[in-house]
Design a protein around this motif. Structure first.
Motif, PDB file in Angstrom:
ATOM      1  N   LYS A   1       0.873  -1.152   0.200  1.00  0.00           N
ATOM      2  CA  LYS A   1      -0.045  -0.067  -0.018  1.00  0.00           C
ATOM      3  C   LYS A   1       0.789   1.343   0.031  1.00  0.00           C
ATOM      4  N   GLY A   2       0.590   2.113  -0.901  1.00  0.00           N
ATOM      5  CA  GLY A   2       1.339   3.349  -1.025  1.00  0.00           C
ATOM      6  C   GLY A   2       2.522   3.354  -1.798  1.00  0.00           C
ATOM      7  N   HIS A   3       2.694   2.164  -2.687  1.00  0.00           N
ATOM      8  CA  HIS A   3       3.698   2.167  -3.398  1.00  0.00           C
ATOM      9  C   HIS A   3       3.279   1.587  -4.822  1.00  0.00           C
ATOM     10  N   THR A   4       4.299   1.836  -5.796  1.00  0.00           N
ATOM     11  CA  THR A   4       3.808   1.468  -7.155  1.00  0.00           C
ATOM     12  C   THR A   4       4.091   0.111  -7.610  1.00  0.00           C
ATOM     13  N   VAL A   5       3.220  -0.781  -7.904  1.00  0.00           N
ATOM     14  CA  VAL A   5       3.489  -2.000  -8.107  1.00  0.00           C
ATOM     15  C   VAL A   5       2.998  -2.412  -9.688  1.00  0.00           C
ATOM     16  N   GLY A   6       3.147  -3.647 -10.208  1.00  0.00           N
ATOM     17  CA  GLY A   6       2.879  -3.983 -11.656  1.00  0.00           C
ATOM     18  C   GLY A   6       2.811  -5.550 -11.668  1.00  0.00           C
TER      19      GLY A   6
ATOM     20  N   ILE B   1      -4.461 -10.080 -11.869  1.00  0.00           N
ATOM     21  CA  ILE B   1      -5.961  -9.773 -11.853  1.00  0.00           C
ATOM     22  C   ILE B   1      -5.868  -9.678 -10.445  1.00  0.00           C
ATOM     23  N   ALA B   2      -5.309 -10.748  -9.578  1.00  0.00           N
ATOM     24  CA  ALA B   2      -5.380 -10.521  -8.123  1.00  0.00           C
ATOM     25  C   ALA B   2      -4.889  -9.088  -7.555  1.00  0.00           C
ATOM     26  N   LEU B   3      -3.741  -8.858  -8.128  1.00  0.00           N
ATOM     27  CA  LEU B   3      -2.981  -7.646  -7.585  1.00  0.00           C
ATOM     28  C   LEU B   3      -3.781  -6.353  -7.942  1.00  0.00           C
ATOM     29  N   GLN B   4      -4.540  -6.355  -8.928  1.00  0.00           N
ATOM     30  CA  GLN B   4      -5.247  -5.185  -9.290  1.00  0.00           C
ATOM     31  C   GLN B   4      -6.387  -4.950  -8.268  1.00  0.00           C
ATOM     32  N   ALA B   5      -6.955  -6.312  -7.964  1.00  0.00           N
ATOM     33  CA  ALA B   5      -8.081  -6.236  -7.002  1.00  0.00           C
ATOM     34  C   ALA B   5      -7.706  -5.859  -5.453  1.00  0.00           C
ATOM     35  N   THR B   6      -6.382  -6.311  -5.301  1.00  0.00           N
ATOM     36  CA  THR B   6      -5.858  -5.758  -4.097  1.00  0.00           C
ATOM     37  C   THR B   6      -5.755  -4.122  -4.000  1.00  0.00           C
ATOM     38  N   VAL B   7      -5.196  -3.664  -5.162  1.00  0.00           N
ATOM     39  CA  VAL B   7      -4.821  -2.161  -5.322  1.00  0.00           C
ATOM     40  C   VAL B   7      -6.177  -1.339  -5.140  1.00  0.00           C
ATOM     41  N   LYS B   8      -7.167  -2.075  -5.969  1.00  0.00           N
ATOM     42  CA  LYS B   8      -8.638  -1.530  -5.743  1.00  0.00           C
ATOM     43  C   LYS B   8      -9.115  -1.444  -4.430  1.00  0.00           C
ATOM     44  N   ALA B   9      -8.976  -2.561  -3.740  1.00  0.00           N
ATOM     45  CA  ALA B   9      -9.511  -2.745  -2.454  1.00  0.00           C
ATOM     46  C   ALA B   9      -8.811  -1.693  -1.297  1.00  0.00           C
ATOM     47  N   PHE B  10      -7.356  -1.303  -1.557  1.00  0.00           N
ATOM     48  CA  PHE B  10      -6.850  -0.303  -0.829  1.00  0.00           C
ATOM     49  C   PHE B  10      -7.548   1.101  -1.002  1.00  0.00           C
ATOM     50  N   ASN B  11      -7.958   1.443  -2.437  1.00  0.00           N
ATOM     51  CA  ASN B  11      -8.827   2.634  -2.384  1.00  0.00           C
ATOM     52  C   ASN B  11      -7.906   3.738  -2.085  1.00  0.00           C
TER      53      ASN B  11
ATOM     54  N   PRO C   1      -4.828   6.632  -3.404  1.00  0.00           N
ATOM     55  CA  PRO C   1      -4.292   7.294  -4.476  1.00  0.00           C
ATOM     56  C   PRO C   1      -2.910   7.162  -4.607  1.00  0.00           C
ATOM     57  N   ASN C   2      -2.204   6.996  -3.498  1.00  0.00           N
ATOM     58  CA  ASN C   2      -0.596   6.617  -3.531  1.00  0.00           C
ATOM     59  C   ASN C   2      -0.002   5.145  -4.103  1.00  0.00           C
ATOM     60  N   THR C   3      -1.082   4.479  -4.093  1.00  0.00           N
ATOM     61  CA  THR C   3      -0.900   3.028  -4.425  1.00  0.00           C
ATOM     62  C   THR C   3      -1.105   2.839  -6.093  1.00  0.00           C
ATOM     63  N   LYS C   4      -0.182   2.785  -6.901  1.00  0.00           N
ATOM     64  CA  LYS C   4      -0.200   2.728  -8.309  1.00  0.00           C
ATOM     65  C   LYS C   4       0.004   1.376  -8.900  1.00  0.00           C
TER      66      LYS C   4
END
Length: 273
Positions: A137-142, A151-161, A163-166
């Motif tokens: 959370k708060g980091h740039t991932v890919g 797909i799982a990582l995108q769901a995790t990032v979305k769940a964080f909600n 703006p600093n997690t890219k």
């Protein structure tokens, strides 16, 4: 003609028809060759050594099954999209090619019991400050576009909600790892097998596994033609014996390494054991 005679003729005809059509297991034994479709671009499951010889966990499994059958193994280099077609077309007898056992695929091809299970982990840069899964959370991932882990990582990032997690996406797993090595991203979700292989290779220094990702296990099975029940039964018993003999654990340690932990349990709690 007497009914008894008609019955006998029918039985003989049916018996003759059965004898003429040997099943695929018989065909493999008669041919003296087991043709295995394997992805040779996915180390450590399948790859080529410096002499261009096929190596990897899947290659060893094919060789082991061929030995059990008393035949020679033939490795059929098969890219990911061609795994199911290779079996259905007869270009290969089976596919030992890390294929997830999805219900959609099962409409056209037969699946064995699981022979491998991928554990998804978080691979991060050592200088990122990420020490556990939640720390992304708060980091740039890919990750690679469309991939199971991505797909799982995108769901995790979305769940964080947050703006600093890219989240960035790339064309392939190789591109993702390059981005991680070049500091374009700070972490990714990937399999334990890929992560340990990358770390051992030294291609991208400064990477580490920081923990398991919150992703369901990805069970993979061996593919056979859906109608070849005799071959499927043999494959299932072979896989059972690989575990019971300790060979599964031995090959997991050989190809994945101790960094990936002990060989994962192939059973599903509450379903089968």
């Amino acid at each position: 003609m007497p009914i008894r005679s008609i019955f006998l003729i029918s039985v003989l005809f049916a018996s003759g028809a059965t004898a003429v059509h040997a099943d695929q297991l018989d065909d493999i034994i008669s041919s003296g060759k087991l043709r295995c479709a394997i992805m040779l671009d996915y180390p450590p499951m399948g790859a080529r050594d410096k002499g261009n010889n096929p190596i990897g966990f899947d290659v060893d499994y094919c060789n082991d099954m061929a030995k059990a059958l008393g035949v020679e193994a033939e490795i059929v280099d098969t890219p990911s999209p061609d795994r199911v077609p290779a079996v259905l077309s007869g270009r290969a007898d089976i596919a030992v090619a890390i294929t997830s056992d999805t219900l959609e695929r099962a409409k056209t091809v037969g699946f064995s019991i699981p022979y491998f299970v991928f554990k998804t982990i978080v691979l991060a840069r050592e200088d990122s400050g990420i020490k556990k899964s939640a720390d992304i959370k708060g980091h740039t991932v890919g990750g690679a576009t469309g991939g199971y882990a991505t797909i799982a990582l995108q769901a995790t990032v979305k769940a964080f909600n947050d703006p600093n997690t890219k989240m960035l996406t790339f064309q392939s797993q190789a591109d993702t790892l390059l981005a991680l090595g070049q500091k374009q991203i700070e972490a990714t979700y990937t399999t334990a097998t890929i992560a340990t292989d990358i770390i051992k290779s030294g291609r991208y220094p400064g990477l580490k596994i920081v923990g398991d990702a919150p992703v369901d296990a990805d069970y993979c099975a061996i593919l056979v033609k859906r109608e070849e029940q005799g071959l499927l039964n043999y494959v299932n018993l072979f896989l059972n014996r690989q575990v019971r003999s300790g060979r599964y654990a031995e090959l997991y340690k050989k190809w994945v390494g101790e960094e990936g932990g002990p060989a994962p349990d192939l059973t599903v709690a509450g379903v089968y054991r």
